[in-house]
Every structure is written in C-alpha cells, then in structure tokens.
Design a protein around this motif. Structure first.
Motif, short mmCIF file in Angstrom:
data_model
loop_
_atom_site.label_atom_id
_atom_site.label_comp_id
_atom_site.label_asym_id
_atom_site.label_seq_id
_atom_site.Cartn_x
_atom_site.Cartn_y
_atom_site.Cartn_z
N ILE A 153 -15.89 -2.26 -14.03
CA ILE A 153 -14.78 -3.50 -12.89
C ILE A 153 -13.54 -2.74 -11.68
N LYS A 154 -13.75 -2.80 -10.39
CA LYS A 154 -13.13 -2.73 -8.88
C LYS A 154 -11.83 -3.87 -8.79
N VAL A 155 -11.11 -3.79 -8.56
CA VAL A 155 -9.69 -5.10 -8.46
C VAL A 155 -8.61 -4.53 -7.60
N ASP A 156 -9.11 -5.73 -6.14
CA ASP A 156 -8.27 -5.28 -4.74
C ASP A 156 -7.40 -5.59 -5.84
N SER A 157 -6.25 -4.53 -4.77
CA SER A 157 -4.33 -5.13 -5.57
C SER A 157 -4.15 -5.94 -4.77
N THR A 158 -4.56 -6.71 -4.22
CA THR A 158 -3.90 -8.26 -4.03
C THR A 158 -4.34 -9.57 -4.87
N ILE A 159 -5.08 -8.95 -5.61
CA ILE A 159 -5.81 -10.26 -6.87
C ILE A 159 -5.03 -10.19 -7.97
N GLN A 160 -4.35 -11.27 -8.21
CA GLN A 160 -4.04 -11.45 -9.39
C GLN A 160 -5.20 -11.12 -10.80
N LEU A 161 -4.15 -11.14 -11.54
CA LEU A 161 -5.30 -11.90 -13.10
C LEU A 161 -4.82 -12.32 -13.92
N THR A 162 -5.34 -12.87 -14.29
CA THR A 162 -4.64 -14.11 -15.73
C THR A 162 -5.38 -13.99 -16.93
N GLY A 163 -4.74 -14.09 -18.27
CA GLY A 163 -5.29 -14.34 -19.99
C GLY A 163 -5.19 -12.86 -20.37
N ASP A 164 -6.22 -12.58 -21.20
CA ASP A 164 -6.35 -10.77 -21.53
C ASP A 164 -7.40 -11.05 -21.58
N LYS A 165 -7.62 -9.63 -22.62
CA LYS A 165 -8.81 -9.04 -22.72
C LYS A 165 -9.22 -9.66 -22.96
N GLY A 166 -10.26 -10.68 -23.68
CA GLY A 166 -10.80 -11.01 -24.12
C GLY A 166 -11.49 -11.94 -22.88
N GLY A 167 -10.77 -12.76 -21.96
CA GLY A 167 -11.18 -13.26 -21.01
C GLY A 167 -10.20 -13.21 -19.72
N ARG A 168 -10.56 -12.62 -18.89
CA ARG A 168 -9.38 -12.80 -17.50
C ARG A 168 -9.74 -13.16 -16.66
N TYR A 169 -9.21 -13.90 -15.51
CA TYR A 169 -9.76 -14.71 -14.70
C TYR A 169 -8.40 -14.31 -13.60
N SER A 170 -9.15 -14.47 -12.31
CA SER A 170 -8.73 -14.50 -11.35
C SER A 170 -7.94 -15.83 -11.13
N THR A 171 -6.50 -15.58 -10.19
CA THR A 171 -6.21 -17.14 -9.94
C THR A 171 -5.78 -17.98 -8.45
N ALA A 172 -7.35 -16.74 -8.08
CA ALA A 172 -7.35 -17.95 -6.77
C ALA A 172 -8.76 -17.09 -6.71
N PRO A 173 -9.64 -18.02 -5.56
CA PRO A 173 -11.54 -17.71 -5.17
C PRO A 173 -11.22 -16.14 -4.64
N VAL A 174 -12.47 -15.12 -4.68
CA VAL A 174 -12.39 -14.22 -4.63
C VAL A 174 -13.56 -13.69 -4.31
N ALA A 175 -14.08 -12.36 -3.36
CA ALA A 175 -15.46 -12.63 -2.97
C ALA A 175 -15.64 -11.22 -4.08
N VAL A 176 -17.02 -11.32 -4.47
CA VAL A 176 -17.63 -10.43 -5.68
C VAL A 176 -18.65 -10.26 -4.80
N TYR A 177 -18.29 -8.82 -5.20
CA TYR A 177 -20.58 -7.57 -5.20
C TYR A 177 -20.39 -6.58 -5.95
N GLY A 178 -22.07 -6.59 -6.20
CA GLY A 178 -21.96 -5.51 -6.98
C GLY A 178 -22.31 -4.71 -6.47
N GLU A 179 -22.07 -3.15 -7.26
CA GLU A 179 -23.00 -1.82 -6.43
C GLU A 179 -22.69 -0.29 -6.71
N ASP A 180 -24.69 -0.39 -7.37
CA ASP A 180 -24.77 0.59 -8.65
C ASP A 180 -23.69 0.66 -10.11
N GLN A 181 -23.86 -0.85 -10.34
CA GLN A 181 -23.17 -1.25 -11.83
C GLN A 181 -21.99 -1.48 -11.66
#
Length: 94
Positions: free
Chosen positions: A46-74
């Motif tokens: 999982i590659k997270v842009d440096s401008t995105i804030q995540l909260t929570g713990d390793k079992g359930g982290r989530y973004s604090t604002a809506p984000v754009a999500v896309y997949g490429e080669d797993q």
C-alpha cells in the motif's frame, strides 16, 4: 501518465488471515467503515501519499478524509482527492 482512481472515499486498511486489505467506504463511524463501496483484497503493498493522514492501529487504520484509491499490479495507491475529481460526483458529502 495519470492513473484514474477506481474509487473515492475513506480508506480503511485492515488485516484478515494475514493479508492486508483496503476497504473504500462513504464514512467512518466509531472507528469502523460504513457504506463500503469496494474492497481491495490481499494487496502486496500500500502506497500512501505523504499528504494523507491515517489514524487507528495496525489492525484497522483509516484515512481522516476522503481519498482517491486505485490499484496497479497488486499495489494499492492512496492519494488526495483533487478538486477536479469532485467528492459530490463520487456520492460523498462535501
């Protein structure tokens, strides 16, 4: 080349049976995803842009604002939603 996001919403990153998954949802309530739009299963990275804030713990982290999500080669990419993509068009509250 610009890659078009497959989903917009809050990203919820969780582990299940040793695999890392990303759920895309309309909102987070009580640290849980609500209104799940899509789930990316068994990602290798999982590659997270440096401008995105995540909260929570390793079992359930989530973004604090809506984000754009896309997949490429797993690999799942999370990046800031641009004004041109519009949250309203994605069915999210602005």
């Amino acid at each position: 080349m610009s890659i078009t996001p497959t989903n917009h919403g809050y990203a919820y990153i969780f582990e299940n049976e040793g695999a890392v998954n990303v759920a895309v949802c309309s909102r987070i309530e009580n640290d849980k995803p609500v209104g799940v739009i899509a789930i990316h299963f068994r990602t290798k990275q999982i590659k997270v842009d440096s401008t995105i804030q995540l909260t929570g713990d390793k079992g359930g982290r989530y973004s604090t604002a809506p984000v754009a999500v896309y997949g490429e080669d797993q690999v799942i990419h999370l990046r800031t939603v641009t004004a041109a993509e519009g949250l309203t068009a994605a069915g999210l509250p602005s």
